[in-house]
Enzyme design. Structure first.
Site, short mmCIF file in Angstrom:
data_model
loop_
_atom_site.label_atom_id
_atom_site.label_comp_id
_atom_site.label_asym_id
_atom_site.label_seq_id
_atom_site.Cartn_x
_atom_site.Cartn_y
_atom_site.Cartn_z
N ASP A 18 0.86 -1.18 0.00
CA ASP A 18 0.00 0.00 0.00
C ASP A 18 0.90 1.23 0.00
O ASP A 18 2.01 1.19 0.54
CB ASP A 18 -0.90 -0.03 1.24
CG ASP A 18 -1.79 1.20 1.33
OD1 ASP A 18 -2.53 1.46 0.36
OD2 ASP A 18 -1.73 1.90 2.35
N ASP A 20 -0.05 5.02 0.84
CA ASP A 20 -0.27 5.89 2.00
C ASP A 20 -0.33 5.10 3.30
O ASP A 20 -1.15 4.19 3.44
CB ASP A 20 -1.57 6.69 1.85
CG ASP A 20 -1.43 7.85 0.88
OD1 ASP A 20 -0.31 8.39 0.77
OD2 ASP A 20 -2.42 8.22 0.25
N ARG A 27 0.29 11.03 1.99
CA ARG A 27 0.56 12.14 1.08
C ARG A 27 2.00 12.67 1.12
O ARG A 27 2.25 13.78 0.67
CB ARG A 27 -0.42 13.30 1.33
CG ARG A 27 -1.87 12.91 1.28
CD ARG A 27 -2.32 12.80 -0.13
NE ARG A 27 -3.74 12.52 -0.18
CZ ARG A 27 -4.35 12.15 -1.27
NH1 ARG A 27 -3.68 11.99 -2.37
NH2 ARG A 27 -5.63 11.91 -1.25
#
Length: 124
Positions: A18, A20, A27
């Protein structure tokens, strides 16, 4: 991390990450040490990333522009609706194309109704 136990024949293994909250803080850009580790890992196994953001946002976090599709064997953007494999765009799907407008509106209305009656400690 020692990767000597892996040999080149393990390239049939896929490790998905994954973006974030796993490879990067939400971000934010990837840590250079983690980026270097992924390069080493990629020599041993196939690697891919999955993110909810569009490709451009993932590229900002993990590289610049098309660098991302060169750093990873697989890139799944927009929650998997946009897929790249071996530097090529495989498919780009949209939920409205699959469900149709009427069913999509029914789904959205159901979700909004369900969320409207949830009891939360604080609602803002």
């Amino acid at each position: 991390m020692d990767l000597n136990g892996f040999d080149g024949q393990k390239r049939n293994i896929l490790c998905l990450f994954d973006v974030d909250g796993t490879l990067t803080p939400a971000r934010e850009k990837i840590d250079p040490q983690l980026d270097a580790f992924l390069k080493i890992l990629r020599r041993k196994v196939k690697i891919g990333v999955v993110g909810g953001s569009d490709y451009n946002k993932i590229a900002e976090q993990l590289g610049e522009g098309d660098e991302v599709i060169h750093k990873f064997d697989y890139v799944f953007a927009e929650n998997g609706t946009v897929q790249y494999k071996d530097r090529k765009l495989l498919s780009k799907q949209a939920i409205q194309n699959q469900l149709g407008e009427e069913l999509l509106q029914d789904l959205i209305n159901f979700c909004l109704s369900y969320m409207a009656v949830l009891k939360l400690p604080k609602k803002r």
